[in-house]
Design a protein around this motif. Structure first.
Motif, PDB file in Angstrom:
ATOM      1  N   ALA A 162       0.823  -1.203   0.000  1.00 34.72           N
ATOM      2  CA  ALA A 162       0.000   0.000   0.000  1.00 34.72           C
ATOM      3  C   ALA A 162       0.859   1.256   0.000  1.00 34.72           C
ATOM      4  O   ALA A 162       0.557   2.240  -0.692  1.00 34.72           O
ATOM      5  N   LYS A 163       1.949   1.231   0.750  1.00 31.45           N
ATOM      6  CA  LYS A 163       2.867   2.367   0.792  1.00 31.45           C
ATOM      7  C   LYS A 163       3.550   2.564  -0.554  1.00 31.45           C
ATOM      8  O   LYS A 163       3.724   3.695  -1.022  1.00 31.45           O
ATOM      9  N   LEU A 164       3.931   1.450  -1.200  1.00 36.32           N
ATOM     10  CA  LEU A 164       4.562   1.542  -2.515  1.00 36.32           C
ATOM     11  C   LEU A 164       3.654   2.251  -3.513  1.00 36.32           C
ATOM     12  O   LEU A 164       4.116   3.031  -4.350  1.00 36.32           O
ATOM     13  N   LEU A 165       2.366   1.974  -3.435  1.00 34.36           N
ATOM     14  CA  LEU A 165       1.415   2.555  -4.382  1.00 34.36           C
ATOM     15  C   LEU A 165       1.235   4.056  -4.185  1.00 34.36           C
ATOM     16  O   LEU A 165       0.748   4.745  -5.080  1.00 34.36           O
ATOM     17  N   LYS A 166       1.653   4.571  -3.031  1.00 33.40           N
ATOM     18  CA  LYS A 166       1.539   6.003  -2.747  1.00 33.40           C
ATOM     19  C   LYS A 166       2.872   6.734  -2.860  1.00 33.40           C
ATOM     20  O   LYS A 166       2.918   7.958  -2.774  1.00 33.40           O
ATOM     21  N   THR A 167       3.948   5.975  -3.030  1.00 34.74           N
ATOM     22  CA  THR A 167       5.286   6.571  -3.031  1.00 34.74           C
ATOM     23  C   THR A 167       5.566   7.290  -4.342  1.00 34.74           C
ATOM     24  O   THR A 167       5.156   6.846  -5.411  1.00 34.74           O
ATOM     25  N   ASP A 168       6.238   8.424  -4.255  1.00 33.63           N
ATOM     26  CA  ASP A 168       6.668   9.165  -5.435  1.00 33.63           C
ATOM     27  C   ASP A 168       8.142   9.526  -5.265  1.00 33.63           C
ATOM     28  O   ASP A 168       8.505  10.113  -4.247  1.00 33.63           O
TER      29      ASP A 168
END
Length: 773
Positions: free
Chosen positions: A52-58
């Motif tokens: 889930a964190k990966l999907l929000k990381t930029d």
């Protein structure tokens, strides 16, 4: 080679482990991500939370949302037996030997014989990791050291043990190369391996010297940054980026494993300032700031830097310019009197000497060390390439004059250089005192090698045509940022008859970081400032003619973009018969950002793609609306995978994960199209006309009311809408490709005559950021 790697398990869902899992998924390979149980209510919570964190990381670890679906989550208590399904198990847990050894005992009980097991460790020797394990486990074990972030950093250091199965090591290395896009650098089982051994020493020397010699952080980053080929972060900016709290951890790791007498011990000292910063949460960009910070106290964003003596922050001050040429010539930099030359010499003399000591301790040859630093720390030049820029003899002479130890390798090369070109081939200086050809891995073809060995078939001021073998020619752009101008269009027109007469196919490719940033805005602005509108229109028409000549050429044309392919660069890609794109390709029609519309045929190509895709309802409006949405917002794909979703690439277009393999893959694709090739037929369009234009205008006005679109955005988008809907065409009319091209010219020229477009171009050239007028 044995069975391919079809499924991977990553154990440890921290920053590195999750990032590695994402890159495996980016390669289209299923991956099982496991971690410990922390929540009995949801035993997979740690791994699920990581995804889930990966999907929000930029910047995004996943190249597309679809890739995320290939990551299956679990935990090591309930699902460790499922590693029997996997061909490679990657351990990426905390750097504690006892925990790793306990995990390996469990892995050994569950895995199949011959399944590769590797650790992502950067600090623990391989020999210690496999203590107590069976002979089979030792054969199946190696170290694969990824760099953070795993998607974007190309380096992977591979360390094999004395018992590691060479075939298994080769299989993992090949997968890391071809599927994960990594450059594999073999390293020896020594502390810190290569990149972190040199990199940690470099940062320690540079920070200590800045403090000792009274430099500001800005001065240190200026001297030790661009002139030495270090990324624009410089030294202190890089430490802020990776995390100041990592400095003492790396130091502790190296001092506990390095042999006494290693020069690294000379850099270890108490750093009260760094200790205080960490204690107060100033750990760099991930914390409240670091050596640099942004002061938001008065509602703004003021960049500040820390005083290395007092520890107090002050507004950042740009240091005085370096003497002329010192930012490009290391000899001049080292010769500058005072703190500039003194600091440069301190850093370079220590770091380059240290690197020379590490052959053959940490690596077999100088190429491995140079590659590790270029790929792991983004240095433009490796340590031995830097020595060549200074001159090995000059470096040795000055070291001796100061009574310092000279590494044997520096003495050995004498007045020669570490690299040379002989017979059109680049060679490196070996430990045996002889020069050896740098041999590319099988399947790697670089244009730089071809250019070194021959002359272009044709050349203009901004492009060249090369013979890349097997009946394939290659167009290369050569201007700054590979920008496009009349000289590029001239070369394209020259190339077509040459390729027709002497070759089978054409590839459009270059070795640069970016395929093309688009049209040369500097030239365009010059023409607009002197009202040379006729010249601008001539270039627009010439571009259309050149790109259509490519499209309808009597041979296959394959575009091979990497990095940015923007504006006109995107339009060139759109006109190719096929595309072989590097995975990290950022492509888009961005002209509206500078107050223009695509003028080299890109509008029609995008409409045709969407209409032929079968993904939209039938009728003239759906495809037009899609293209309007994408182009009016200057949307750029964040990967080649996303470019397919946006239709900049088609489903049949190929994606190459390893940048070094792109030209070879594009060449192979071009040859595959040769037999029976016929050029495409020109498309004809059914477009929605005035009613469609009104609908697009209403959509744009909706964005305007929400504050997303500016006043001038409405004007620009209306010019775009006129082209996409067919101008004055009626719904029942057939719009030919040539008609659409004329509409493009009309819309483009209308916009370049507007002072608001000129203002946008000026700001883009000055700041690199769009003007929201």
């Amino acid at each position: 080679m044995s069975e391919p790697i079809c499924k991977v398990c990553v154990i440890g869902a921290g920053t590195m482990g999750a990032g590695i899992a994402a890159q495996v998924a980016n390669a289209g390979v299923p991956v099982l991500l496991l971690d410990i149980v922390r929540d009995e209510a949801n035993r997979n919570a740690v791994a699920e939370g990581a995804v889930a964190k990966l999907l929000k990381t930029d910047p995004a670890p996943f190249m597309s949302k679809r890739a995320a679906k290939l990551v299956e989550t679990g935990n090591i208590d309930d699902h460790l037996d499922r590693i029997a399904e996997c061909d490679w198990v990657i351990e990426a847990i905390v750097e504690r030997l006892d925990l790793k050894q306990a995990l390996y005992a469990r892995i050994e009980a569950a895995k199949r014989p011959g399944t590769a097991v590797s650790s992502n460790t950067s600090t623990i020797p391989l020999g210690q990791l496999v203590e107590g394990r069976s002979d089979q486990f030792r054969r199946d074990f190696l170290i694969t050291h990824f760099f953070n972030p795993p998607r974007y950093m190309r380096l992977i250091e591979v360390v094999a043990g004395p018992d590691s199965d060479p075939e298994l090591v080769a299989r993992v290395s090949d997968f890391a190369d071809r599927s994960l896009g990594k450059t594999v650098v073999p390293a020896h089982d020594t502390p810190g391996f290569i990149a972190n051994r040199v990199g940690t020493y470099w940062l320690a020397v540079a920070i200590n010297a800045a403090m000792d010699q009274g430099l500001t952080v800005e001065e240190a980053d200026q001297i030790g940054g661009k002139p030495m080929g270090v990324p624009k972060t410089g030294i202190f900016g890089l430490v802020d980026l990776v995390g100041i709290d990592l400095m003492p951890l790396l130091s502790k790791s190296l001092t506990s494993t390095l042999s006494q007498g290693d020069p690294y011990f000379d850099t270890v000292r108490p750093l009260p300032l760094v200790d205080r910063m960490i204690a107060e949460g100033y750990t760099g960009r991930k914390g409240k700031g670091g050596f640099y910070r942004l002061d938001r106290s008065n509602g703004g964003k003021v960049k500040q830097s820390i005083d290395l003596k007092t520890g107090e922050y002050h507004d950042s001050r740009k240091p005085a310019s370096l003497p002329s040429g010192a930012d490009r010539d290391l000899g001049k930099l080292l010769g500058v009197k005072g703190k500039v030359g003194e600091y440069a010499w301190t850093v370079l003399s220590h770091v380059l000497s240290y690197a020379a000591m590490l052959v053959p301790e940490a690596a077999d040859d100088i190429v491995a060390i140079d590659d590790a630093m270029k790929l792991g720390y983004n240095w433009k030049f490796g340590p031995f390439e830097l020595v060549d820029r200074i001159g090995a003899a000059k470096l040795v002479e000055r070291l001796k004059a100061e009574g310092r130890t000279v590494p044997a390798l520096l003495e050995q090369v004498g007045s020669g250089s570490f690299y040379r070109v002989e017979g059109g081939k680049r060679q490196y200086f070996g430990l045996d005192g002889a020069y050896h050809d740098i041999v590319r891995p099988d399947g790697v073809l670089m244009l730089e090698d071809i250019k070194r060995a021959g002359e272009p078939l044709a050349k203009t001021g901004s492009a060249a045509l090369w013979d890349v073998g097997d009946g394939v020619a290659c167009i290369e752009f050569t201007g700054k940022m590979n920008a496009l101008d009349g000289e590029v269009m001239k070369l394209i027109q020259q190339a077509i008859p040459i390729v027709k007469d002497r070759f089978k196919a054409l590839v459009i490719y270059n070795d640069g970081s970016h395929f093309s940033a688009g049209a040369n805005l500097g030239l365009a602005l010059f023409a607009l400032n002197i009202a040379a509108y006729g010249e601008v229109q001539t270039l627009v028409v010439a571009g259309q003619q050149a790109l259509k000549a490519l499209k309808y050429a009597p041979f296959p044309v394959v575009a091979a973009p990497a990095g940015m392919a923007l504006g006109g660069g995107c339009e060139i890609v759109l006109h190719a018969d096929a595309v072989q794109a590097h995975a990290e390709t950022y492509i888009g029609l961005v002209e509206t950002g500078v107050g223009l519309i695509p003028g080299w045929g890109g509008n029609g190509e995008m409409i045709d793609r969407w209409q032929q895709s079968g993904q939209l309802p039938k009728g003239p409006m759906p495809a037009v609306a899609k293209v309007f949405e994408t182009v009016s917002t200057a949307t750029v794909s964040k990967s080649a995978a996303e470019a397919k979703e946006l239709m900049f690439l088609r489903a049949k277009d190929g994606i190459t994960m390893n940048r070094s393999r792109l030209l070879a893959d594009a060449k192979a694709k071009a040859l595959s199209l040769v037999d029976g090739y016929t050029p495409p037929a020109p498309p004809e369009f059914k477009l929605p006309g005035a009613s469609g234009r009104l609908a697009l205008r209403m959509a744009a006005e909706g964005f305007h009311k929400r504050g997303i679109a500016t006043d001038y955005d409405l004007v620009v988008s209306d010019s775009l809408a006129e082209v996409l809907t067919g101008g004055e065409a009626d719904l029942v009319d057939t719009v030919k490709e040539a008609d659409l091209l004329k509409l493009e010219v009309k819309g483009f020229m209308t916009r370049v005559r507007d002072s608001r477009t000129v203002a946008r171009i000026e700001q883009m050239l000055e700041t690199g950021k769009p003007l929201r007028n």
